[in-house]
Scaffold this motif. Structure first.
Motif, mmCIF file in Angstrom:
data_model
loop_
_atom_site.group_PDB
_atom_site.id
_atom_site.type_symbol
_atom_site.label_atom_id
_atom_site.label_comp_id
_atom_site.label_asym_id
_atom_site.label_seq_id
_atom_site.Cartn_x
_atom_site.Cartn_y
_atom_site.Cartn_z
ATOM 1 N N LYS A 270 0.845 -1.196 0.000
ATOM 2 C CA LYS A 270 0.000 0.000 0.000
ATOM 3 C C LYS A 270 0.880 1.247 0.000
ATOM 4 C CE LYS A 270 -3.890 2.053 2.370
ATOM 5 N NZ LYS A 270 -4.867 1.920 3.436
ATOM 6 N N GLY A 271 0.481 2.218 -0.824
ATOM 7 C CA GLY A 271 1.198 3.487 -0.899
ATOM 8 C C GLY A 271 2.331 3.503 -1.915
ATOM 9 N N THR A 272 2.623 2.385 -2.541
ATOM 10 C CA THR A 272 3.697 2.343 -3.536
ATOM 11 C C THR A 272 3.198 2.970 -4.828
ATOM 12 O OG1 THR A 272 4.500 0.271 -2.593
ATOM 13 C CG2 THR A 272 5.264 0.827 -4.805
ATOM 14 N N PRO A 273 3.893 4.012 -5.332
ATOM 15 C CA PRO A 273 3.452 4.610 -6.598
ATOM 16 C C PRO A 273 3.774 3.668 -7.768
ATOM 17 C CG PRO A 273 5.430 5.713 -5.759
ATOM 18 C CD PRO A 273 5.036 4.697 -4.746
ATOM 19 N N LEU A 274 2.833 3.568 -8.675
ATOM 20 C CA LEU A 274 3.002 2.707 -9.854
ATOM 21 C C LEU A 274 2.837 3.534 -11.109
ATOM 22 C CD1 LEU A 274 0.763 -0.260 -8.646
ATOM 23 C CD2 LEU A 274 3.251 -0.164 -8.613
ATOM 24 N N THR A 275 3.647 3.254 -12.091
ATOM 25 C CA THR A 275 3.525 3.927 -13.385
ATOM 26 C C THR A 275 3.660 2.892 -14.491
ATOM 27 O OG1 THR A 275 5.888 4.376 -13.520
ATOM 28 C CG2 THR A 275 4.507 6.088 -12.531
ATOM 29 N N ALA A 276 3.022 3.173 -15.584
ATOM 30 C CA ALA A 276 3.135 2.329 -16.775
ATOM 31 C C ALA A 276 2.921 3.207 -17.990
ATOM 32 C CB ALA A 276 2.102 1.207 -16.738
ATOM 33 N N GLU A 277 3.551 2.821 -19.053
ATOM 34 C CA GLU A 277 3.417 3.562 -20.296
ATOM 35 C C GLU A 277 2.565 2.756 -21.269
ATOM 36 O OE1 GLU A 277 6.605 5.202 -23.267
ATOM 37 O OE2 GLU A 277 7.097 5.782 -21.202
ATOM 38 N N LEU A 278 1.569 3.403 -21.854
ATOM 39 C CA LEU A 278 0.681 2.771 -22.829
ATOM 40 C C LEU A 278 0.777 3.491 -24.155
ATOM 41 C CD1 LEU A 278 -2.583 2.483 -20.678
ATOM 42 C CD2 LEU A 278 -0.944 0.683 -21.148
ATOM 43 N N GLN A 279 0.608 2.733 -25.208
ATOM 44 C CA GLN A 279 0.500 3.328 -26.535
ATOM 45 C C GLN A 279 -0.947 3.151 -26.977
ATOM 46 O OE1 GLN A 279 2.689 1.366 -29.657
ATOM 47 N NE2 GLN A 279 2.515 3.111 -31.016
ATOM 48 N N ILE A 280 -1.593 4.257 -27.358
ATOM 49 C CA ILE A 280 -2.995 4.218 -27.784
ATOM 50 C C ILE A 280 -3.064 4.706 -29.226
ATOM 51 C CG2 ILE A 280 -5.323 5.079 -27.381
ATOM 52 C CD1 ILE A 280 -4.501 5.502 -24.446
ATOM 53 N N ILE A 281 -3.627 3.872 -30.082
ATOM 54 C CA ILE A 281 -3.817 4.230 -31.493
ATOM 55 C C ILE A 281 -5.310 4.198 -31.770
ATOM 56 C CG2 ILE A 281 -3.363 3.601 -33.892
ATOM 57 C CD1 ILE A 281 -0.801 2.201 -32.825
ATOM 58 N N VAL B 91 -11.434 10.218 -25.356
ATOM 59 C CA VAL B 91 -11.273 11.036 -24.158
ATOM 60 C C VAL B 91 -10.721 10.139 -23.059
ATOM 61 C CG1 VAL B 91 -12.471 12.457 -22.452
ATOM 62 C CG2 VAL B 91 -13.204 12.512 -24.837
ATOM 63 N N LEU B 92 -9.594 10.532 -22.485
ATOM 64 C CA LEU B 92 -8.965 9.736 -21.427
ATOM 65 C C LEU B 92 -9.336 10.308 -20.063
ATOM 66 C CD1 LEU B 92 -5.424 9.259 -22.974
ATOM 67 C CD2 LEU B 92 -7.337 7.679 -23.021
ATOM 68 N N HIS B 93 -9.599 9.414 -19.110
ATOM 69 C CA HIS B 93 -9.921 9.784 -17.739
ATOM 70 C C HIS B 93 -8.901 9.150 -16.814
ATOM 71 C CE1 HIS B 93 -13.813 11.465 -18.901
ATOM 72 N NE2 HIS B 93 -13.933 10.418 -19.717
ATOM 73 N N GLN B 94 -8.911 9.591 -15.568
ATOM 74 C CA GLN B 94 -8.026 9.036 -14.556
ATOM 75 C C GLN B 94 -8.272 7.522 -14.449
ATOM 76 O OE1 GLN B 94 -5.702 10.730 -12.817
ATOM 77 N NE2 GLN B 94 -5.050 8.945 -11.685
ATOM 78 N N PRO B 95 -7.211 6.702 -14.500
ATOM 79 C CA PRO B 95 -7.414 5.248 -14.378
ATOM 80 C C PRO B 95 -7.932 4.869 -13.002
ATOM 81 C CG PRO B 95 -5.066 5.775 -14.537
ATOM 82 C CD PRO B 95 -5.814 7.062 -14.686
ATOM 83 N N LYS B 96 -8.660 3.753 -12.960
ATOM 84 C CA LYS B 96 -9.211 3.247 -11.689
ATOM 85 C C LYS B 96 -8.571 1.909 -11.378
ATOM 86 C CE LYS B 96 -13.661 5.456 -12.312
ATOM 87 N NZ LYS B 96 -15.076 5.279 -12.547
ATOM 88 N N VAL B 97 -8.316 1.684 -10.111
ATOM 89 C CA VAL B 97 -7.779 0.401 -9.669
ATOM 90 C C VAL B 97 -8.914 -0.613 -9.664
ATOM 91 C CG1 VAL B 97 -6.671 -0.826 -7.771
ATOM 92 C CG2 VAL B 97 -6.028 1.547 -8.274
ATOM 93 N N THR B 98 -8.688 -1.777 -10.295
ATOM 94 C CA THR B 98 -9.745 -2.785 -10.399
ATOM 95 C C THR B 98 -9.572 -3.921 -9.422
ATOM 96 O OG1 THR B 98 -8.522 -3.938 -12.129
ATOM 97 C CG2 THR B 98 -10.142 -2.286 -12.834
ATOM 98 N N ASN B 99 -8.428 -4.020 -8.756
ATOM 99 C CA ASN B 99 -8.225 -5.138 -7.864
ATOM 100 C C ASN B 99 -7.421 -4.726 -6.659
ATOM 101 O OD1 ASN B 99 -8.293 -7.714 -6.924
ATOM 102 N ND2 ASN B 99 -7.124 -8.606 -8.594
#
Length: 166
Positions: free
Chosen positions: A139-150, A158-166
């Motif tokens: 808990k509290g660990t920052p996570l980042t990932a890079e996505l390519q969207i075409i 329209v992109l929105h803030q991602p939500k944690v699903t699990n």
């Protein structure tokens, strides 16, 4: 006269035994090429009865619920033409697809026949990678990932803030 009658009786059963329906199809496959995810493909396959008895068609089976088949008739008189319309809904698919629909007949040489639709389903919105798995994270660990969207669609994304699903 007796010999002629005997000769006719000898050949008569052969003529009856060869009477049968004969299924002839124009083609068994259709390649629809590239389509976008969610598109529907409709293709018509034609066949006819080249025999001298009624051709009966039945036991229609599809390899998937995404592919529907509709026959013009399940009985074809000699010389009659029939059609089968195949409708493939590509929603939920991507990449190469092959869908098969078959039916049985009373043609002794073709007791069943299978028709195939094939092609490639392209997503309108391509995201790479399609899933991110970080595993167990404290808990509290920052996570980042890079996505390519075409975006291959005509609509803006329209992109929105991602939500944690699990």
């Amino acid at each position: 006269m007796y010999r002629l009658l005997l000769l006719l009786l000898f050949f008569y059963p052969v003529g009856v035994a060869t009477a049968a329906p004969a299924l002839v199809v124009e083609r068994l496959t259709h390649d629809f090429g590239d389509i976008f995810q969610g598109d529907t493909v409709i293709e018509v396959f034609r066949f006819h009865n080249a025999g001298d008895q009624v051709l009966k068609v039945g036991n229609l089976r599809s390899s998937c619920g995404c592919t529907q088949a509709l026959l013009t008739s399940n009985r074809l008189e000699p010389g009659a033409i029939g059609e089968m319309q195949l409708k493939f809904n590509s929603r939920g698919f991507k990449g190469p697809v092959q869908k098969k629909v078959s039916f049985s007949t009373n043609d002794p040489t073709h007791p069943s026949v299978a028709f195939v639709l094939r092609g490639r389903v392209k997503p309108e919105l391509f995201i790479q990678p399609d899933k991110i798995r970080w595993g167990v994270v404290p808990k509290g660990t920052p996570l980042t990932a890079e996505l390519q969207i075409i975006n291959d669609s005509a609509s803006p994304v329209v992109l929105h803030q991602p939500k944690v699903t699990n």
